[in-house]
Design a protein around this motif. Structure first.
Motif, PDB file in Angstrom:
ATOM      1  N   UNK A   1       0.818  -1.227   0.000  1.00  0.00           N
ATOM      2  CA  UNK A   1       0.000   0.000   0.000  1.00  0.00           C
ATOM      3  C   UNK A   1       0.847   1.270   0.000  1.00  0.00           C
ATOM      4  N   UNK A   2       2.129   1.131   0.286  1.00  0.00           N
ATOM      5  CA  UNK A   2       3.017   2.299   0.259  1.00  0.00           C
ATOM      6  C   UNK A   2       3.080   2.960  -1.110  1.00  0.00           C
ATOM      7  N   UNK A   3       2.806   2.176  -2.175  1.00  0.00           N
ATOM      8  CA  UNK A   3       2.817   2.774  -3.518  1.00  0.00           C
ATOM      9  C   UNK A   3       1.739   3.836  -3.668  1.00  0.00           C
ATOM     10  N   UNK A   4       0.708   3.754  -2.826  1.00  0.00           N
ATOM     11  CA  UNK A   4      -0.399   4.711  -2.907  1.00  0.00           C
ATOM     12  C   UNK A   4      -0.165   5.943  -2.044  1.00  0.00           C
ATOM     13  N   UNK A   5       0.938   5.973  -1.317  1.00  0.00           N
ATOM     14  CA  UNK A   5       1.131   7.078  -0.375  1.00  0.00           C
ATOM     15  C   UNK A   5       2.265   7.988  -0.841  1.00  0.00           C
ATOM     16  N   UNK A   6       2.096   9.267  -0.545  1.00  0.00           N
ATOM     17  CA  UNK A   6       3.193  10.190  -0.841  1.00  0.00           C
ATOM     18  C   UNK A   6       3.657  10.816   0.461  1.00  0.00           C
ATOM     19  N   UNK A   7       4.887  11.249   0.467  1.00  0.00           N
ATOM     20  CA  UNK A   7       5.476  11.843   1.673  1.00  0.00           C
ATOM     21  C   UNK A   7       4.669  13.070   2.112  1.00  0.00           C
ATOM     22  N   UNK A   8       4.292  13.917   1.148  1.00  0.00           N
ATOM     23  CA  UNK A   8       3.561  15.152   1.466  1.00  0.00           C
ATOM     24  C   UNK A   8       2.252  14.847   2.192  1.00  0.00           C
ATOM     25  N   UNK A   9       1.506  13.877   1.633  1.00  0.00           N
ATOM     26  CA  UNK A   9       0.219  13.513   2.246  1.00  0.00           C
ATOM     27  C   UNK A   9       0.406  13.020   3.673  1.00  0.00           C
ATOM     28  N   UNK A  10       1.399  12.155   3.840  1.00  0.00           N
ATOM     29  CA  UNK A  10       1.610  11.518   5.135  1.00  0.00           C
ATOM     30  C   UNK A  10       2.080  12.535   6.180  1.00  0.00           C
ATOM     31  N   UNK A  11       2.888  13.481   5.783  1.00  0.00           N
ATOM     32  CA  UNK A  11       3.389  14.478   6.751  1.00  0.00           C
ATOM     33  C   UNK A  11       2.257  15.391   7.231  1.00  0.00           C
TER      34      UNK A  11
ATOM     35  N   UNK B   1      13.505  22.893  12.877  1.00  0.00           N
ATOM     36  CA  UNK B   1      12.193  22.273  12.645  1.00  0.00           C
ATOM     37  C   UNK B   1      12.171  20.880  13.250  1.00  0.00           C
ATOM     38  N   UNK B   2      11.048  20.529  13.842  1.00  0.00           N
ATOM     39  CA  UNK B   2      10.869  19.146  14.300  1.00  0.00           C
ATOM     40  C   UNK B   2       9.648  18.549  13.602  1.00  0.00           C
ATOM     41  N   UNK B   3       9.594  17.216  13.647  1.00  0.00           N
ATOM     42  CA  UNK B   3       8.558  16.480  12.920  1.00  0.00           C
ATOM     43  C   UNK B   3       7.649  15.797  13.937  1.00  0.00           C
ATOM     44  N   UNK B   4       6.338  15.810  13.684  1.00  0.00           N
ATOM     45  CA  UNK B   4       5.418  15.048  14.536  1.00  0.00           C
ATOM     46  C   UNK B   4       5.960  13.634  14.686  1.00  0.00           C
ATOM     47  N   UNK B   5       6.041  13.141  15.923  1.00  0.00           N
ATOM     48  CA  UNK B   5       6.740  11.862  16.173  1.00  0.00           C
ATOM     49  C   UNK B   5       6.151  10.702  15.379  1.00  0.00           C
TER      50      UNK B   5
ATOM     51  N   UNK C   1      16.317   9.727   3.548  1.00  0.00           N
ATOM     52  CA  UNK C   1      16.123  10.833   2.602  1.00  0.00           C
ATOM     53  C   UNK C   1      14.784  11.537   2.871  1.00  0.00           C
ATOM     54  N   UNK C   2      13.759  10.745   3.219  1.00  0.00           N
ATOM     55  CA  UNK C   2      12.443  11.336   3.489  1.00  0.00           C
ATOM     56  C   UNK C   2      12.492  12.248   4.714  1.00  0.00           C
ATOM     57  N   UNK C   3      13.188  11.823   5.767  1.00  0.00           N
ATOM     58  CA  UNK C   3      13.290  12.668   6.969  1.00  0.00           C
ATOM     59  C   UNK C   3      14.048  13.956   6.620  1.00  0.00           C
ATOM     60  N   UNK C   4      15.073  13.823   5.816  1.00  0.00           N
ATOM     61  CA  UNK C   4      15.826  15.006   5.382  1.00  0.00           C
ATOM     62  C   UNK C   4      14.920  15.972   4.632  1.00  0.00           C
ATOM     63  N   UNK C   5      14.122  15.431   3.703  1.00  0.00           N
ATOM     64  CA  UNK C   5      13.211  16.289   2.925  1.00  0.00           C
ATOM     65  C   UNK C   5      12.213  16.975   3.851  1.00  0.00           C
ATOM     66  N   UNK C   6      11.755  16.236   4.860  1.00  0.00           N
ATOM     67  CA  UNK C   6      10.690  16.759   5.717  1.00  0.00           C
ATOM     68  C   UNK C   6      11.159  17.938   6.556  1.00  0.00           C
ATOM     69  N   UNK C   7      12.307  17.828   7.224  1.00  0.00           N
ATOM     70  CA  UNK C   7      12.690  18.880   8.189  1.00  0.00           C
ATOM     71  C   UNK C   7      14.086  19.472   7.980  1.00  0.00           C
TER      72      UNK C   7
ATOM     73  N   UNK D   1       2.585  18.307   9.640  1.00  0.00           N
ATOM     74  CA  UNK D   1       2.965  18.175  11.066  1.00  0.00           C
ATOM     75  C   UNK D   1       4.459  18.437  11.239  1.00  0.00           C
ATOM     76  N   UNK D   2       4.849  19.612  10.787  1.00  0.00           N
ATOM     77  CA  UNK D   2       6.238  20.061  10.909  1.00  0.00           C
ATOM     78  C   UNK D   2       6.192  21.355  11.705  1.00  0.00           C
ATOM     79  N   UNK D   3       6.931  21.408  12.802  1.00  0.00           N
ATOM     80  CA  UNK D   3       6.797  22.527  13.721  1.00  0.00           C
ATOM     81  C   UNK D   3       8.129  23.259  13.879  1.00  0.00           C
ATOM     82  N   UNK D   4       8.051  24.600  13.911  1.00  0.00           N
ATOM     83  CA  UNK D   4       9.255  25.381  14.184  1.00  0.00           C
ATOM     84  C   UNK D   4       9.588  25.229  15.656  1.00  0.00           C
ATOM     85  N   UNK D   5      10.808  24.831  15.940  1.00  0.00           N
ATOM     86  CA  UNK D   5      11.187  24.613  17.344  1.00  0.00           C
ATOM     87  C   UNK D   5      12.695  24.786  17.465  1.00  0.00           C
ATOM     88  N   UNK D   6      13.080  25.521  18.524  1.00  0.00           N
ATOM     89  CA  UNK D   6      14.491  25.803  18.708  1.00  0.00           C
ATOM     90  C   UNK D   6      15.161  24.693  19.512  1.00  0.00           C
TER      91      UNK D   6
END
Ligand SMILES: Nc1nc2c(ncn2[C@@H]2O[C@H](COP(=O)(O)OP(=O)(O)OP(=O)(O)O)[C@@H](O)[C@H]2O)c(=O)[nH]1
Ligand SMILES: [Zn+2]
Length: 231
Positions: free
Chosen positions: A87-97, A141-145, A171-177, A100-105
């Motif tokens: 089912x991963x073929x039906x999912x994209x990184x953008x949709x899944x994220x 930036x941090x990512x929703x866990x 690579x996906x985590x890098x793209x995300x945050x 849920x990316x938050x600015x955080x120091x």
């Protein structure tokens, strides 16, 4: 021979140029518009009947009677199961994220470890499974866990080799945050090495991808590996 090949390549290039020009110079190019529609891949759900027919043929090839009661619905069940496993073929990184990316120091390492993973070996179409540990060093930036586990789902629920899975997650985590670095360790048991082939039931395959500071700085890498290996 050389000349023929050259012509072949040129013809191919002309063809592509022609299509591009056509679609650019017509506001609505019905020819290529229709062509596109005709060639649009059917949704994976729509492939269920064809997949079921394939499984029915497979049952016949095994010497089974696909019409006996216990097997009547098996082709459809198996097709649905295979769709789920991939089912991963039906999912994209953008949709899944889902933003849920938050600015955080926060500039300390974040590690989520022992995320269960189930995948399918692309060589034998049998499962491999195990756990994934992901660490990253945020850079504003941090990512929703839960999204780290969801990223594992996107890439593990496909036909895979463990090395590619490991890298795709990093690579996906890098793209995300866009962190200062990402580390991913995957520990997998391959059923193709357990139930068949060499039949080694206790072997595990460990793969890792280290990017950014995790690759460049041995101390950061060590801290991550200590956290991953601690109980
Ligand atoms: N690198 C890598 N190899 C894998 C993975 N999953 C399965 N394989 C290997 O893919 C290889 C395919 O080898 P082949 O010789 O073409 O196939 P085979 O005759 O079925 O091989 P055996 O498994 O050794 O019986 C095997 O060595 C598998 O162990 C993976 O995730 N990564
Ligand atoms: Zn395999």
């Amino acid at each position: 021979m050389k000349e023929t090949m050259k012509n072949g390549i040129n013809n191919g290039e002309k063809e592509i140029v022609a299509i591009n020009n056509c679609c650019k110079s017509h506001e609505k190019c019905t020819f290529h518009h229709d062509l596109e529609l005709d060639h649009r891949p059917p949704t994976r759900e729509a492939m269920l009947p064809e997949m079921s027919r394939s499984y029915k043929l497979l049952l016949g090839s095994l010497g089974e009677n696909p019409e006996r009661q216990g097997l009547l619905k098996t082709p459809e069940r198996a097709a649905k199961a295979m769709l789920f496993f991939t089912k991963g073929y039906d999912q994209s990184l953008e949709e899944v994220l889902n933003d849920a990316i938050f600015d955080e120091d926060h500039d300390e390492m974040v590690v989520v470890k022992d995320i269960e993973m189930f995948s399918m070996c692309e060589h034998h179409l049998v499962p491999f499974y195990g756990k994934v540990s992901i660490g990253y060093l945020p850079c504003g930036k941090i990512l929703g866990l839960s999204k780290l586990a969801r990223i594992v789902e996107i890439y593990s629920r496909r036909l895979q080799v463990q090395e590619r899975l490991t890298k795709q997650i990093a690579v996906a985590v890098t793209k995300a945050v866009q962190p200062a670095g990402v580390a991913v360790v995957v520990e997998g048991v391959h059923m193709c090495m357990v139930m068949r082939g060499v039949q080694k039931i206790n072997s595990k395959t460990v793969t890792s991808t280290m990017l950014g500071v995790f690759r460049d700085d041995p101390k950061t890498r060590e801290e991550f590996l200590n956290l991953v290996h601690s109980k």
